[in-house]
Design an enzyme around this catalytic site. Sequence first.
Site, PDB file in Angstrom:
ATOM      1  N   PHE A  12      39.632  52.584  51.142  1.00  0.00           N
ATOM      2  CA  PHE A  12      38.579  52.486  49.637  1.00  0.00           C
ATOM      3  C   PHE A  12      37.611  52.426  50.117  1.00  0.00           C
ATOM      4  O   PHE A  12      36.842  53.545  50.164  1.00  0.00           O
ATOM      5  CB  PHE A  12      39.459  51.602  49.334  1.00  0.00           C
ATOM      6  CG  PHE A  12      38.303  51.500  47.351  1.00  0.00           C
ATOM      7  CD1 PHE A  12      37.771  52.993  46.699  1.00  0.00           C
ATOM      8  CD2 PHE A  12      38.389  49.874  47.345  1.00  0.00           C
ATOM      9  CE1 PHE A  12      37.047  51.910  45.701  1.00  0.00           C
ATOM     10  CE2 PHE A  12      37.611  49.812  46.230  1.00  0.00           C
ATOM     11  CZ  PHE A  12      36.961  50.996  45.093  1.00  0.00           C
ATOM     12  N   ILE A  13      36.940  51.674  50.501  1.00  0.00           N
ATOM     13  CA  ILE A  13      35.681  51.426  50.204  1.00  0.00           C
ATOM     14  C   ILE A  13      34.692  52.001  51.757  1.00  0.00           C
ATOM     15  O   ILE A  13      33.917  52.475  51.872  1.00  0.00           O
ATOM     16  CB  ILE A  13      35.323  50.001  50.654  1.00  0.00           C
ATOM     17  CG1 ILE A  13      35.494  49.187  49.329  1.00  0.00           C
ATOM     18  CG2 ILE A  13      33.640  49.507  51.023  1.00  0.00           C
ATOM     19  CD1 ILE A  13      35.537  47.447  49.225  1.00  0.00           C
ATOM     20  N   GLY A  37      45.142  52.453  55.351  1.00  0.00           N
ATOM     21  CA  GLY A  37      44.043  53.790  54.983  1.00  0.00           C
ATOM     22  C   GLY A  37      44.388  55.178  55.027  1.00  0.00           C
ATOM     23  O   GLY A  37      45.912  54.730  55.480  1.00  0.00           O
ATOM     24  N   ASP A  55      43.110  50.463  66.226  1.00  0.00           N
ATOM     25  CA  ASP A  55      43.300  49.412  65.773  1.00  0.00           C
ATOM     26  C   ASP A  55      42.299  48.689  65.651  1.00  0.00           C
ATOM     27  O   ASP A  55      41.994  48.478  67.558  1.00  0.00           O
ATOM     28  CB  ASP A  55      44.694  48.961  66.017  1.00  0.00           C
ATOM     29  CG  ASP A  55      45.297  47.340  65.507  1.00  0.00           C
ATOM     30  OD1 ASP A  55      44.974  47.064  65.335  1.00  0.00           O
ATOM     31  OD2 ASP A  55      46.022  47.581  64.972  1.00  0.00           O
ATOM     32  N   TYR A 143      43.844  34.701  53.701  1.00  0.00           N
ATOM     33  CA  TYR A 143      42.855  35.611  53.760  1.00  0.00           C
ATOM     34  C   TYR A 143      41.311  35.223  53.845  1.00  0.00           C
ATOM     35  O   TYR A 143      40.438  35.714  54.171  1.00  0.00           O
ATOM     36  CB  TYR A 143      43.004  36.169  52.690  1.00  0.00           C
ATOM     37  CG  TYR A 143      42.206  37.751  51.953  1.00  0.00           C
ATOM     38  CD1 TYR A 143      42.197  38.878  53.120  1.00  0.00           C
ATOM     39  CD2 TYR A 143      40.844  37.420  50.991  1.00  0.00           C
ATOM     40  CE1 TYR A 143      40.775  39.598  52.533  1.00  0.00           C
ATOM     41  CE2 TYR A 143      40.213  38.256  50.598  1.00  0.00           C
ATOM     42  CZ  TYR A 143      40.102  39.707  51.283  1.00  0.00           C
ATOM     43  OH  TYR A 143      39.398  40.630  51.320  1.00  0.00           O
ATOM     44  N   LYS A 147      38.330  35.964  56.109  1.00  0.00           N
ATOM     45  CA  LYS A 147      37.165  36.440  55.976  1.00  0.00           C
ATOM     46  C   LYS A 147      35.522  35.752  56.610  1.00  0.00           C
ATOM     47  O   LYS A 147      34.886  36.059  56.680  1.00  0.00           O
ATOM     48  CB  LYS A 147      37.145  36.814  54.883  1.00  0.00           C
ATOM     49  CG  LYS A 147      37.755  37.774  54.531  1.00  0.00           C
ATOM     50  CD  LYS A 147      36.712  39.414  54.569  1.00  0.00           C
ATOM     51  CE  LYS A 147      38.094  40.540  55.051  1.00  0.00           C
ATOM     52  NZ  LYS A 147      36.720  41.771  55.967  1.00  0.00           N
TER      53      LYS A 147
HETATM   54  C1  UD2 Z   1      39.836  38.996  46.635  1.00  0.00           C
HETATM   55  C2  UD2 Z   1      38.579  38.557  46.255  1.00  0.00           C
HETATM   56  C3  UD2 Z   1      38.206  40.017  46.585  1.00  0.00           C
HETATM   57  C4  UD2 Z   1      38.138  40.749  47.641  1.00  0.00           C
HETATM   58  C5  UD2 Z   1      39.694  40.652  47.038  1.00  0.00           C
HETATM   59  C6  UD2 Z   1      40.895  41.273  48.684  1.00  0.00           C
HETATM   60  C7  UD2 Z   1      37.878  36.782  44.730  1.00  0.00           C
HETATM   61  C8  UD2 Z   1      37.693  36.449  43.222  1.00  0.00           C
HETATM   62  N1  UD2 Z   1      38.091  38.299  44.944  1.00  0.00           N
HETATM   63  O1  UD2 Z   1      40.868  38.856  45.536  1.00  0.00           O
HETATM   64  O2  UD2 Z   1      36.509  39.969  46.262  1.00  0.00           O
HETATM   65  O3  UD2 Z   1      38.543  39.833  48.492  1.00  0.00           O
HETATM   66  O4  UD2 Z   1      40.546  39.678  47.560  1.00  0.00           O
HETATM   67  O5  UD2 Z   1      42.157  42.021  48.336  1.00  0.00           O
HETATM   68  O6  UD2 Z   1      38.685  35.911  45.476  1.00  0.00           O
HETATM   69  N2  UD2 Z   1      46.365  40.378  39.032  1.00  0.00           N
HETATM   70  C9  UD2 Z   1      47.241  40.061  37.788  1.00  0.00           C
HETATM   71  N3  UD2 Z   1      48.516  40.778  38.277  1.00  0.00           N
HETATM   72  C10 UD2 Z   1      48.673  41.814  39.267  1.00  0.00           C
HETATM   73  C11 UD2 Z   1      47.739  42.066  40.087  1.00  0.00           C
HETATM   74  C12 UD2 Z   1      46.845  40.749  39.714  1.00  0.00           C
HETATM   75  O7  UD2 Z   1      47.177  39.310  36.850  1.00  0.00           O
HETATM   76  O8  UD2 Z   1      49.789  42.700  39.309  1.00  0.00           O
HETATM   77  C13 UD2 Z   1      45.790  38.774  39.312  1.00  0.00           C
HETATM   78  C14 UD2 Z   1      45.916  37.709  40.385  1.00  0.00           C
HETATM   79  O9  UD2 Z   1      46.491  37.424  40.126  1.00  0.00           O
HETATM   80  C15 UD2 Z   1      44.080  37.596  40.068  1.00  0.00           C
HETATM   81  C16 UD2 Z   1      43.538  38.871  39.470  1.00  0.00           C
HETATM   82  O10 UD2 Z   1      44.394  39.675  38.983  1.00  0.00           O
HETATM   83  O11 UD2 Z   1      43.846  36.823  39.327  1.00  0.00           O
HETATM   84  C17 UD2 Z   1      42.296  39.631  40.257  1.00  0.00           C
HETATM   85  O12 UD2 Z   1      43.534  39.455  41.218  1.00  0.00           O
HETATM   86  P1  UD2 Z   1      43.132  40.490  43.376  1.00  0.00           P
HETATM   87  O13 UD2 Z   1      44.378  40.603  43.938  1.00  0.00           O
HETATM   88  O14 UD2 Z   1      43.331  42.426  42.314  1.00  0.00           O
HETATM   89  O15 UD2 Z   1      42.227  39.801  43.278  1.00  0.00           O
HETATM   90  P2  UD2 Z   1      41.154  38.919  44.508  1.00  0.00           P
HETATM   91  O16 UD2 Z   1      41.031  38.369  43.165  1.00  0.00           O
HETATM   92  O17 UD2 Z   1      42.844  38.189  45.358  1.00  0.00           O
END
Ligand code: UD2
Length: 327
Positions: A12-13, A37, A55, A143, A147
């Site tokens: 994506f990015i 990807g 890889d 994760y 990072k």
């Molecule tokens: C983390 C990092 C982000 C990036 C990403 C890579 C944080 C704050 N952000 O994103 O910067 O590195 O990892 O993967 O740590 N959710 C639902 N339902 C779903 C899917 C997700 O409720 O079906 C919620 C999830 O529990 C979370 C929010 O949506 O509270 C965002 O989740 P995400 O997986 O999109 O991203 P996040 O925050 O883990």
Amino acid sequence: MAVYLVTGAAGFIGSWLTQALVERGETVRALDNFSTGKRENLAPLMDCIDLHETDLRDAAAVARACKGVDVIFHEGAIPSVPLSVKDPRTSHTANIDGTFNLLEGARSAGVKRVVYAASSSAYGNKNPLPQKETMLPGPLSPYAVQKLTGELYLRSFWEVYGLETVALRYFNIFGPRQAPDSPYSGVMAKFARQMLRREQPTINGDGEQSRDFTYIENVVQANMKAASAPAEKVAGRVFNCACGKPFTLNQTYKMLAELTGYKNPPRYGPPREGDIKHSYADISAAREAFGYEPAVDFAEGLRRTVDWYREQHEAEISRELLAGARS
Ligand code: UD2
């Protein structure tokens, strides 16, 4: 003219960065192992890039890909907090060993600068809001640790070997091309697709968690500026890359539902392991160091994103209809 290497170029990015470089007429090498990807992300650019199907865990191949390169955008990684909770070893090797291999390759090849996709997950739950780069990290998930380890390696390679490194802590990036169809997909892509398909999305927890969702074009801008800023302003440093405004998941759900015409409420499930509650960036450091200014706000980013998923959805329906008519 500089030569650029983008890792994770088919993702994506990475594909957005590759495209931006090609549009500027730069010489671009693109590295990807196509584990997540997609070839279609690079298809329009294939005549203009030097593709290395490699890889990041293959140190020798990574070193070869670094030869003759001036600037690297390191986007290649296995993202996803929940995936790292389920299978920490796989993302550990890709994210930590992969980043180390790249830095080693960059150092031996005499690369000038590496700009790295770091993550806001580094802050964890303990820090006050908004989060500033000077705060002590508190990573929760594997994760987040991976990072953050990459950031520390970058700083070490700057301090010890003089390789110019810049870490951009991405805050929940979203936009066209983000894969929507895996259980580990980012929430925005997942919800947009589900709502367009009239499938009920599940919110993990009460939906009051918040994120500083950042549209992809802002990320491209931050990377380009971080790559060309004077070393004395950026080398060895970490910068938040965000919009500087948090939205709860409940608010986001409402806005997406409006844009997609989806009428049902969400299903609420249990909170996700390793999830952090609030994420909200102070973006003044990037502003001061290299003039970063988010140009596309959350609402506009959402509109553009939903438009793109709608096109994908319509194309999918047409393909299914065509396949049905043939059989
Ligand atoms: C983390 C990092 C982000 C990036 C990403 C890579 C944080 C704050 N952000 O994103 O910067 O590195 O990892 O993967 O740590 N959710 C639902 N339902 C779903 C899917 C997700 O409720 O079906 C919620 C999830 O529990 C979370 C929010 O949506 O509270 C965002 O989740 P995400 O997986 O999109 O991203 P996040 O925050 O883990």
